[in-house]
Write a protein that holds these residues in place. Sequence first.
Motif, PDB file in Angstrom:
ATOM      1  N   VAL A  37      -6.364  11.194   8.366  1.00  0.00           N
ATOM      2  CA  VAL A  37      -5.946  10.305   7.543  1.00  0.00           C
ATOM      3  C   VAL A  37      -5.813  10.556   6.043  1.00  0.00           C
ATOM      4  O   VAL A  37      -4.833  10.491   5.534  1.00  0.00           O
ATOM      5  CB  VAL A  37      -6.637   8.837   7.604  1.00  0.00           C
ATOM      6  N   GLN A  75       0.534  11.274  18.023  1.00  0.00           N
ATOM      7  CA  GLN A  75       1.427  11.457  16.917  1.00  0.00           C
ATOM      8  C   GLN A  75       0.682  12.019  15.709  1.00  0.00           C
ATOM      9  O   GLN A  75       1.468  12.958  15.079  1.00  0.00           O
ATOM     10  CB  GLN A  75       2.025   9.968  16.453  1.00  0.00           C
ATOM     11  N   ALA A  76      -0.535  11.752  15.344  1.00  0.00           N
ATOM     12  CA  ALA A  76      -1.186  12.318  14.156  1.00  0.00           C
ATOM     13  C   ALA A  76      -1.739  13.579  14.506  1.00  0.00           C
ATOM     14  O   ALA A  76      -1.538  14.493  13.520  1.00  0.00           O
ATOM     15  CB  ALA A  76      -2.216  11.577  13.841  1.00  0.00           C
ATOM     16  N   ASP A 100       8.741   5.611  15.049  1.00  0.00           N
ATOM     17  CA  ASP A 100       9.001   5.974  13.700  1.00  0.00           C
ATOM     18  C   ASP A 100       9.963   6.960  13.525  1.00  0.00           C
ATOM     19  O   ASP A 100      10.475   6.871  12.393  1.00  0.00           O
ATOM     20  CB  ASP A 100       7.545   6.690  13.496  1.00  0.00           C
ATOM     21  N   SER A 148      -0.704   6.944  19.232  1.00  0.00           N
ATOM     22  CA  SER A 148      -0.877   7.210  17.564  1.00  0.00           C
ATOM     23  C   SER A 148      -1.626   8.419  17.221  1.00  0.00           C
ATOM     24  O   SER A 148      -1.298   9.236  16.567  1.00  0.00           O
ATOM     25  CB  SER A 148      -1.663   6.008  16.837  1.00  0.00           C
ATOM     26  N   ASP A 149      -2.750   8.584  18.325  1.00  0.00           N
ATOM     27  CA  ASP A 149      -3.503   9.971  18.144  1.00  0.00           C
ATOM     28  C   ASP A 149      -2.650  10.969  18.449  1.00  0.00           C
ATOM     29  O   ASP A 149      -2.853  12.080  17.738  1.00  0.00           O
ATOM     30  CB  ASP A 149      -4.725   9.850  19.320  1.00  0.00           C
ATOM     31  N   LEU A 208      -2.774  12.722   5.599  1.00  0.00           N
ATOM     32  CA  LEU A 208      -1.804  12.083   5.882  1.00  0.00           C
ATOM     33  C   LEU A 208      -1.330  11.310   4.516  1.00  0.00           C
ATOM     34  O   LEU A 208      -0.383  11.147   3.862  1.00  0.00           O
ATOM     35  CB  LEU A 208      -1.714  11.125   7.005  1.00  0.00           C
ATOM     36  N   GLU A 209      -2.510  10.651   3.988  1.00  0.00           N
ATOM     37  CA  GLU A 209      -2.310   9.942   2.792  1.00  0.00           C
ATOM     38  C   GLU A 209      -1.838  10.963   1.454  1.00  0.00           C
ATOM     39  O   GLU A 209      -0.969  10.601   0.922  1.00  0.00           O
ATOM     40  CB  GLU A 209      -3.793   9.398   2.297  1.00  0.00           C
ATOM     41  N   LYS A 214       8.084  12.366  -4.670  1.00  0.00           N
ATOM     42  CA  LYS A 214       9.386  12.809  -4.989  1.00  0.00           C
ATOM     43  C   LYS A 214      10.267  12.183  -4.649  1.00  0.00           C
ATOM     44  O   LYS A 214      11.540  12.110  -5.398  1.00  0.00           O
ATOM     45  CB  LYS A 214       9.304  14.256  -3.836  1.00  0.00           C
ATOM     46  N   GLU A 244       2.684  12.424  -1.865  1.00  0.00           N
ATOM     47  CA  GLU A 244       3.444  13.612  -2.259  1.00  0.00           C
ATOM     48  C   GLU A 244       4.929  13.198  -2.165  1.00  0.00           C
ATOM     49  O   GLU A 244       5.881  13.248  -3.015  1.00  0.00           O
ATOM     50  CB  GLU A 244       3.300  15.075  -1.721  1.00  0.00           C
ATOM     51  N   ALA A 245       5.193  12.526  -0.804  1.00  0.00           N
ATOM     52  CA  ALA A 245       6.561  12.411  -0.421  1.00  0.00           C
ATOM     53  C   ALA A 245       7.210  11.115  -1.274  1.00  0.00           C
ATOM     54  O   ALA A 245       8.307  10.906  -1.895  1.00  0.00           O
ATOM     55  CB  ALA A 245       6.728  12.114   1.066  1.00  0.00           C
ATOM     56  N   LEU A 246       6.153  10.109  -1.420  1.00  0.00           N
ATOM     57  CA  LEU A 246       6.561   8.993  -2.275  1.00  0.00           C
ATOM     58  C   LEU A 246       7.001   9.346  -3.656  1.00  0.00           C
ATOM     59  O   LEU A 246       7.773   8.838  -4.256  1.00  0.00           O
ATOM     60  CB  LEU A 246       5.346   7.827  -2.518  1.00  0.00           C
ATOM     61  N   LEU A 288      -0.049  13.569   1.949  1.00  0.00           N
ATOM     62  CA  LEU A 288       1.540  13.915   2.259  1.00  0.00           C
ATOM     63  C   LEU A 288       2.333  12.646   2.056  1.00  0.00           C
ATOM     64  O   LEU A 288       3.168  12.886   1.202  1.00  0.00           O
ATOM     65  CB  LEU A 288       1.516  14.145   3.931  1.00  0.00           C
ATOM     66  N   ARG A 289       1.834  11.599   2.176  1.00  0.00           N
ATOM     67  CA  ARG A 289       2.557  10.174   1.815  1.00  0.00           C
ATOM     68  C   ARG A 289       2.578  10.080   0.380  1.00  0.00           C
ATOM     69  O   ARG A 289       3.759  10.012  -0.081  1.00  0.00           O
ATOM     70  CB  ARG A 289       1.866   9.147   2.535  1.00  0.00           C
ATOM     71  N   ASN A 297       0.656  -1.054  -0.059  1.00  0.00           N
ATOM     72  CA  ASN A 297       0.122   0.015  -0.087  1.00  0.00           C
ATOM     73  C   ASN A 297       0.849   1.313  -0.205  1.00  0.00           C
ATOM     74  O   ASN A 297       1.710   1.527   0.768  1.00  0.00           O
ATOM     75  CB  ASN A 297      -1.058   0.028   1.051  1.00  0.00           C
TER      76      ASN A 297
END
Lengths: 498, 498
Positions: B291, B285-286, B218, B282-283, B294-295, B304, B300-302, B297-298, B145
């Motif tokens: 979510v 941390q977020a 993390d 986890s709460d 965050l997805e 790049k 965009e980072a992937l 952001l994830r 994923n």
Amino acid sequence: MSIEKPAVKRAALIGSGVIGAGWAARFVLNGIDAVIYDPSGDSKARAKNILDMARTAWAALMPGVLPKEGTLSFVDSIEAAVQDVDFVQESLPETEDLKRNVLAAVDAVLPPHVIIGSSTSGLLPSRLQSGLKHPERFVVGHPFNPVYLLPLVEVCGGDLTSAATKETAAAFYSSIGMQVLHVRKEVDGFIADRLLEALWREGLWLIEEGVATTSELDDAIRYGAGLRWSFMGTFLTYRLAGGDAGMRHFLGQFGPALKLPWTKLIAPELTDELADRIATQSDEQAAGVAVRDLEILRDEALVKVIRALSSVGTKGYASGATLNAFSSRLHKEETANAVEAESSFVSWKGGVSPEWIDYNGHMTEHRYLQVFGEATDGVLSLIGADEDYVRSGYSFYTVETHIRHLGQAYAGMTLEVRSRILDSDAKRLHLFHTMTVQGSDDPIATAEHMLLHVDSVKGKSSQIPNAIQIRIEQTKALQAEQPTPEAAGRSIGIRRSV
Amino acid sequence: MSIEKPAVKRAALIGSGVIGAGWAARFVLNGIDAVIYDPSGDSKARAKNILDMARTAWAALMPGVLPKEGTLSFVDSIEAAVQDVDFVQESLPETEDLKRNVLAAVDAVLPPHVIIGSSTSGLLPSRLQSGLKHPERFVVGHPFNPVYLLPLVEVCGGDLTSAATKETAAAFYSSIGMQVLHVRKEVDGFIADRLLEALWREGLWLIEEGVATTSELDDAIRYGAGLRWSFMGTFLTYRLAGGDAGMRHFLGQFGPALKLPWTKLIAPELTDELADRIATQSDEQAAGVAVRDLEILRDEALVKVIRALSSVGTKGYASGATLNAFSSRLHKEETANAVEAESSFVSWKGGVSPEWIDYNGHMTEHRYLQVFGEATDGVLSLIGADEDYVRSGYSFYTVETHIRHLGQAYAGMTLEVRSRILDSDAKRLHLFHTMTVQGSDDPIATAEHMLLHVDSVKGKSSQIPNAIQIRIEQTKALQAEQPTPEAAGRSIGIRRSV
């Protein structure tokens, strides 16, 4: 914790394997004088080699903003190493007795206010510090290879470590561009190595059982979860997998899987046969590429990944955010230095990154315009049309550009751009930039721009406000003595009379 | 295995959670019609949402070269789902009985030559296929994923899977941009999930024992080893740590550490108390970020990070090499389509990446020159001065550039550049490019370039060879009917009479 200039001017490295030499390189590139003492003998060649690699990587990571380097020197005794230093970093082999003996010798001759950091990857600080006269100044600062590129450093105190030592060490590591992880509870292997070790031991089992080779195990990581791990750990990743139902819901689903036989979860015996198999597979995986060349590849990839993360979101993400905070501090200092050193207006100063080089071996053409564009931003900032001004709904847009290429720029060069305001009227600004290589007056490129003042909400040209007109006129007056560049106003064409 | 266009035109997705919907998005973006059947009911909104995210990511990853999308449709029965499909991908929850029942139902109505891939992350294919009439066409294709971005797919056959099924499935996954890892020995958890599971279980222990929070765990990965793991696995990394002495030497040093108590190496009991603790951490941390955000952001980072890896070395490294091979195939197809569709010479076609946008919200000026520079390369390639020519020691260098900005480009637009050879002599080439947004004839920018032919070894200008002169004259003759652009030969300046 905001990033300050390092308080340390001179530091001793005790032990100079890959980790110690990596620390030395990070120190030197931060302008800190590094003194190396290695009880196992001469390691100058390796330390210099690692500094070379670090210099190349940093020039690509933060072009043009690096401070003047510190010195790198080698001494033959602990006494000579710790002379006048503000910090000591120990990076000896992971043998508790050896570390304790050498640390005691350092402790005996080092003024008590100077902190001793240890690079141990898993030995307990309470045990390492127990024989010291001044155990309160001892703290673990555990980095990761290559130390000059990976930001993580685990800071862990022992029972006798003072709070001030932990804070000061963390602030120092942060000041040299690192990301501090405070290990609050002292455990074998700290945090990161426990996670790495679990994965490593499971990998050894998969080889032992003939399920996968070293190459297949590596591919299982780097084409999948490893891409995410470069910026997001397992826990946040799994939070996303849980979707809107949240982490608790996800754990409910995942819980039963913990009962599945999905890991061996004990370390295999590293027999000669298993070591042989791993070594042979690793040779096949490397396919004859030397470690040195793999290191160069690794550094190039790390630099590019960290730079990529620096542009995620508005302030960068993960290591990219760490880099931005650090290089922003360096950039401010370097620009201040450049302005101080020059009487004329330097609108841009920086280095040529390796990725700016084209197939001809020199700086590719659009990077010239990137630099000239940033120089234009420098001029606009000078006349008061800065980022706040843009946010207020006004901006200058470039409507025309004329670039002349008169020389070449190569990787690693430091470039400077000096700027002129040639002309202006109610809505327009006519600029001329000259790019030189630092230390030379011969231009390698010039750029002439026409800019139009716009109301960016209406999407229309608009009058330049008085406050900015005044600063434009002031700048023009200051520059009135300078002759108009002969290339200004020229057009492109093959002149047949030539 | 070279990358071919997918042989699959229409595929069925059985199950459409995050994984099934991720497959659907990857299929659709590859031009494959995807038909979704989910026994648990309606999941249209999620599948459409994931397709939207995938579309955004792919536009940034491979701007301007994406094929025409396939369709996404939803049906209410297995029979309807498998109608006329060339491939079936099952992505049901990880319950063996459920999977076996649904697979048997699919098997009963699907022509025997059509392959069934299963997304199971750890169930054994020999068990899943054991009840099928045509077990030979069943194979595991286990993705990660987000399926539309991470290249890894583990291909694992069961006892009854045919070699042809494994090969055809692998070729198909490869044709849609994935990196295939053949799992040669059937084991619970395959390869990747065993490694991930070991790290995850150790992380749970560290939380259970109060050593670290989800956020600290993390950070221990993403600021350190995780950066390396995005392109290089643990085994190659440790080979580097061993230095020139090699992997065997390294193992000799590392062996004793396997005896150290550095992992718990058994799974903790996931009690309510532990689940509570993890969910709460986890709460925190977020920090209130949804979510969905965050997805984004994830992704965009992937994007790049993968793009960054595509420029490592000469052909890209790890996922970057996979991307290059895939997008090169797409680029060739798209250029062929564009040339076919246009009678005039399109020298560049592609999209505007999000990272090309400046603080004013439109394409930053140097990206115009990047595109025009690539268009110049297109013209040079047309006249025979291609990469081979540059390697032979000759090249054209740009000596002068004049850009006019007439409109704006925004993220996601597709741009086209048409090029003219305006003039030439023994050593010089005078080009004019016009940039438009696809579907419009109004130029948003023009560029005029003077290029000089050089002997790059001597570093001096030199005569254009006859073979290239002939092609320049041919091109000029073809373009002779077109009027000279009115902007050609203009200079920059504020004309006071205006």
